[in-house]
Design a protein around this motif. Sequence first.
Motif, PDB file in Angstrom:
ATOM      1  N   ASP A  89       0.824  -1.195   0.000  1.00  0.00           N
ATOM      2  CA  ASP A  89       0.000   0.000   0.000  1.00  0.00           C
ATOM      3  C   ASP A  89       0.867   1.257   0.000  1.00  0.00           C
ATOM      4  N   ARG A  90       0.586   2.175  -0.920  1.00  0.00           N
ATOM      5  CA  ARG A  90       1.339   3.419  -1.092  1.00  0.00           C
ATOM      6  C   ARG A  90       2.823   3.170  -1.392  1.00  0.00           C
ATOM      7  N   ARG A  91       3.147   2.013  -1.889  1.00  0.00           N
ATOM      8  CA  ARG A  91       4.524   1.703  -2.296  1.00  0.00           C
ATOM      9  C   ARG A  91       4.488   1.006  -3.656  1.00  0.00           C
ATOM     10  N   ALA A 215      -1.139   5.414  -5.515  1.00  0.00           N
ATOM     11  CA  ALA A 215      -1.266   6.452  -4.500  1.00  0.00           C
ATOM     12  C   ALA A 215       0.106   7.001  -4.142  1.00  0.00           C
ATOM     13  N   ALA A 217       3.388   8.032  -2.192  1.00  0.00           N
ATOM     14  CA  ALA A 217       4.067   7.390  -1.075  1.00  0.00           C
ATOM     15  C   ALA A 217       3.981   8.264   0.159  1.00  0.00           C
ATOM     16  N   GLN A 218       4.066   7.633   1.331  1.00  0.00           N
ATOM     17  CA  GLN A 218       4.047   8.381   2.568  1.00  0.00           C
ATOM     18  C   GLN A 218       5.335   9.169   2.714  1.00  0.00           C
ATOM     19  N   SER A 221       8.816   7.200   4.473  1.00  0.00           N
ATOM     20  CA  SER A 221       8.568   5.840   4.046  1.00  0.00           C
ATOM     21  C   SER A 221       9.315   4.826   4.896  1.00  0.00           C
TER      22      SER A 221
END
Length: 246
Positions: A89-91, A215, A217-218, A221
């Motif tokens: 997720d998000r990666r 999405a 990335a945070q 990370s």
Amino acid sequence: MSSPGEYYLSLPPIIRAYGTACLAVTTVCSLQLLHPAYIALIYEDVFYRLQVWRLFTSFFFLGKFSINFGIRLLMIARYGVQLEQATFDRRTADFLWMMIFGGLTLLVLSAIPFLWNPFLGISLVFMLLYVWSREFPNAQINMYGLVTFKAFYLPWTMLALDVIFGSPILPDLLGIIAGHLYYFLTVLHPLSTGRTYLKTPRWVQKLVRRYRIGAPAQVNSRAAAQPEQQPGTGTAFRGRSYRLSD
């Protein structure tokens, strides 16, 4: 209940693109609009006739329309989607790199004469299945309503079913080898030594950012990629507890 179109658009980008390519190529070949021999992995044609497309097209053919084809497509839709949406997720860049690494590994393995396979699509799907089974080892799998077992054993169960039904097992074995190599280099080896040798290349990260795939990335990370580990739990086969980042 969502419509088929809404479900398709809800799929994560990498798996949606790969599944669509597999369905399209298999459909074209099944309708005899294209002979599979023109997209098979034949290294003599790649190097001596410069038919470089064979290095890519061999990953998109899952066999002609059959029950086995439907099973492989469902494996992409279930296990591949869960990997990309949950574990990665998000990666998106990490997931894309996993697919690329798996493809490169399968190409190298197929260069060995007794491991050569003209179509690597099933092997790549089996790699996804293997990695999923290591990420979610305790998930309960109900096989045809007859037996329930942990997801950790799913790749070997599918391999055994192919043996029973007389399907070739080499594609399955190649996928298991590629999946285990990736999981070993990104999870098991870093957990035991603290060293990471396989990281997502920057060019893959730049590609994902440039075309805004998936999405965002945070921000942090590295911190976000390491989930909290509950005390008293094992680490070797409880899924990914060591994550890669820049």
